[in-house]
Scaffold this motif. Structure first.
Motif, mmCIF file in Angstrom:
data_model
loop_
_atom_site.group_PDB
_atom_site.id
_atom_site.type_symbol
_atom_site.label_atom_id
_atom_site.label_comp_id
_atom_site.label_asym_id
_atom_site.label_seq_id
_atom_site.Cartn_x
_atom_site.Cartn_y
_atom_site.Cartn_z
ATOM 1 N N UNK A 30 35.120 22.949 28.612
ATOM 2 C CA UNK A 30 34.806 23.672 29.840
ATOM 3 C C UNK A 30 36.034 24.458 30.251
ATOM 4 N N UNK A 31 35.855 25.522 31.072
ATOM 5 C CA UNK A 31 37.007 26.305 31.497
ATOM 6 C C UNK A 31 36.848 26.786 32.933
ATOM 7 N N UNK A 32 37.952 27.334 33.466
ATOM 8 C CA UNK A 32 37.977 27.879 34.810
ATOM 9 C C UNK A 32 38.811 29.156 34.786
ATOM 10 N N UNK A 33 38.486 30.118 35.659
ATOM 11 C CA UNK A 33 39.244 31.365 35.715
ATOM 12 C C UNK A 33 39.260 31.908 37.138
ATOM 13 N N UNK A 34 40.323 32.662 37.462
ATOM 14 C CA UNK A 34 40.441 33.353 38.744
ATOM 15 C C UNK A 34 41.192 34.659 38.513
ATOM 16 N N UNK A 35 40.865 35.684 39.295
ATOM 17 C CA UNK A 35 41.585 36.947 39.195
ATOM 18 C C UNK A 35 41.544 37.681 40.529
ATOM 19 N N UNK A 169 52.237 53.289 72.930
ATOM 20 C CA UNK A 169 50.825 53.671 72.919
ATOM 21 C C UNK A 169 50.361 54.063 71.511
ATOM 22 N N UNK A 170 50.659 53.197 70.553
ATOM 23 C CA UNK A 170 50.353 53.488 69.152
ATOM 24 C C UNK A 170 49.778 52.256 68.472
ATOM 25 N N UNK A 171 48.830 52.497 67.584
ATOM 26 C CA UNK A 171 48.261 51.427 66.766
ATOM 27 C C UNK A 171 48.609 51.668 65.300
ATOM 28 N N UNK A 172 48.931 50.591 64.573
ATOM 29 C CA UNK A 172 49.157 50.677 63.133
ATOM 30 C C UNK A 172 48.137 49.793 62.434
ATOM 31 N N UNK A 173 47.542 50.321 61.357
ATOM 32 C CA UNK A 173 46.544 49.589 60.585
ATOM 33 C C UNK A 173 47.028 49.495 59.136
ATOM 34 N N UNK A 174 47.174 48.273 58.642
ATOM 35 C CA UNK A 174 47.512 48.030 57.247
ATOM 36 C C UNK A 174 46.218 47.666 56.514
ATOM 37 N N UNK A 175 45.945 48.325 55.397
ATOM 38 C CA UNK A 175 44.709 48.039 54.677
ATOM 39 C C UNK A 175 44.933 48.096 53.173
ATOM 40 N N UNK A 176 44.108 47.341 52.432
ATOM 41 C CA UNK A 176 44.173 47.301 50.969
ATOM 42 C C UNK A 176 42.757 47.229 50.422
ATOM 43 N N UNK A 177 42.582 47.766 49.225
ATOM 44 C CA UNK A 177 41.353 47.557 48.466
ATOM 45 C C UNK A 177 41.563 46.325 47.588
ATOM 46 N N UNK A 178 40.647 45.390 47.670
ATOM 47 C CA UNK A 178 40.799 44.141 46.922
ATOM 48 C C UNK A 178 39.562 43.855 46.091
ATOM 49 N N UNK A 179 39.788 43.297 44.906
ATOM 50 C CA UNK A 179 38.707 42.858 44.021
ATOM 51 C C UNK A 179 39.073 41.483 43.484
ATOM 52 N N UNK A 180 38.194 40.505 43.673
ATOM 53 C CA UNK A 180 38.494 39.138 43.261
ATOM 54 C C UNK A 180 37.282 38.485 42.612
ATOM 55 N N UNK A 181 37.565 37.556 41.719
ATOM 56 C CA UNK A 181 36.498 36.805 41.063
ATOM 57 C C UNK A 181 37.019 35.426 40.675
ATOM 58 N N UNK A 182 36.114 34.473 40.561
ATOM 59 C CA UNK A 182 36.464 33.111 40.176
ATOM 60 C C UNK A 182 35.234 32.459 39.577
ATOM 61 N N UNK A 183 35.456 31.540 38.633
ATOM 62 C CA UNK A 183 34.318 30.870 38.027
ATOM 63 C C UNK A 183 34.712 29.631 37.256
ATOM 64 N N UNK A 184 33.745 28.749 37.046
ATOM 65 C CA UNK A 184 33.916 27.526 36.269
ATOM 66 C C UNK A 184 32.641 27.302 35.448
ATOM 67 N N UNK A 185 32.741 26.487 34.414
ATOM 68 C CA UNK A 185 31.574 26.277 33.555
ATOM 69 C C UNK A 185 31.043 24.858 33.562
#
Length: 296
Positions: A30-35, A169-185
């Motif tokens: 059996x195996x496990x993975x994450x990214x 009188x200022x707002x700052x927004x930090x943002x990222x595009x994220x892609x994640x996956x995880x699985x086990x068998x």
């Protein structure tokens, strides 16, 4: 005819015996993975009062003397049997950092059954990084289980946060595009240990309110936790913001953190009833072979 019948009986029974021995001796693997992959790191400054005569701005503190760890990555790959120091046990680790404000940091480790790799692409735009990636996989072996673990901090200073100064009188927004996956068998625990895989990505932004006493903070987090025998994934945008509602510039902090982990275990040894069915099957095959022999 007799010889042919006897030969068939011998071949069929031997094949069945080989199948039985294979099941008895080798539990299923059996195996496990994450990214995790993060890209398109952006800093957006918004003027909350265009009529106040103050230009909206943000400035960071890119001082290498203070931020010796612009990014910090740590990782581990491990496999072991009944104990962490028993026969065949392996443990590989790393910890790497890079100077602020622009740095590229990467490393990886591998054992017989597990691997883990991480990287951070630096950026001199102020926020310190433009991309990061983390991945790991674990495979079980005969009498062994394995795991991987990793974390990434930007910045990688002791405080784990990046200072900035934000105009009034200022707002700052930090943002990222994220892609994640995880699985086990494998959904069956082995020796009380369950297979699992997880991914977490966190952004933090904060500062003081105009009264200089009340802290304001915004935390954006996305997590995948997958137990044995499943998989999951997520793609989207994470954003954390801070607003300076005062009439004077103020300081704030920003940080990004990510972790991945996975554990692979042996599948359960077949139940006694399974062995009984296999033995029963062998007996049936032998009986059929003998009948064919007599008929010949």
């Amino acid at each position: 005819m007799t010889t042919q019948g006897g030969s068939m009986n011998y071949v069929v029974s031997r094949a069945a015996l080989a199948a039985f021995l294979a099941v008895a001796a080798a539990p299923a693997l059996a195996d496990a993975f994450s990214s995790l992959t993060v890209s398109n790191v952006t800093v957006t400054v918004i003027d909350l009062d265009p009529n106040d005569g103050i230009a909206a701005s943000i400035s960071f503190l890119p001082d290498p003397a203070i931020y010796m760890g612009g990014a910090l990555i740590r990782g581990e790959a491990q496999n072991y049997g009944d104990s962490l120091s028993g026969p065949g046990a392996q443990n590989r680790t790393y910890a790497n950092s890079g100077a602020w404000p622009s740095t590229n940091v990467a490393n990886s480790v591998q054992t017989n059954l597990a691997m883990q790799a991480s990287s951070v692409t630096g950026s001199s735009s102020g926020v310190g990084f433009s991309a990061l990636s983390m991945s790991g996989s674990a495979l079980s072996g005969m009498g062994q289980r394995s795991r991987f673990w990793a974390s990434t901090n930007v910045p990688g200073s002791s405080s784990g946060l990046l200072d900035f100064t934000l105009s009034a009188n200022t707002q700052v927004v930090f943002s990222v595009d994220a892609s994640m996956s995880a699985g086990t068998t494998n959904a069956i625990p082995w020796q009380g240990i369950s297979e699992s895989a997880s991914v977490t990505m966190t952004l933090f932004a904060g500062g003081m309110a105009p009264d200089a006493e009340t802290p304001l903070e915004d935390i954006a987090q996305q997590t995948l936790i997958v137990p044995g025998g499943g998989s999951d994934s997520w793609n989207g945008v994470l954003s954390a913001s801070f607003s300076n509602l005062g009439d004077a510039s103020t300081s704030g902090v920003f940080g990004a953190n990510a972790t991945i982990e996975g554990v692979a275990v042996l599948a359960a040894v077949p139940e006694p009833s399974t062995y009984g069915m296999l033995l029963g099957g062998l007996g049936l095959i032998g009986m059929l072979g003998r009948r064919r022999h007599r008929a010949g």
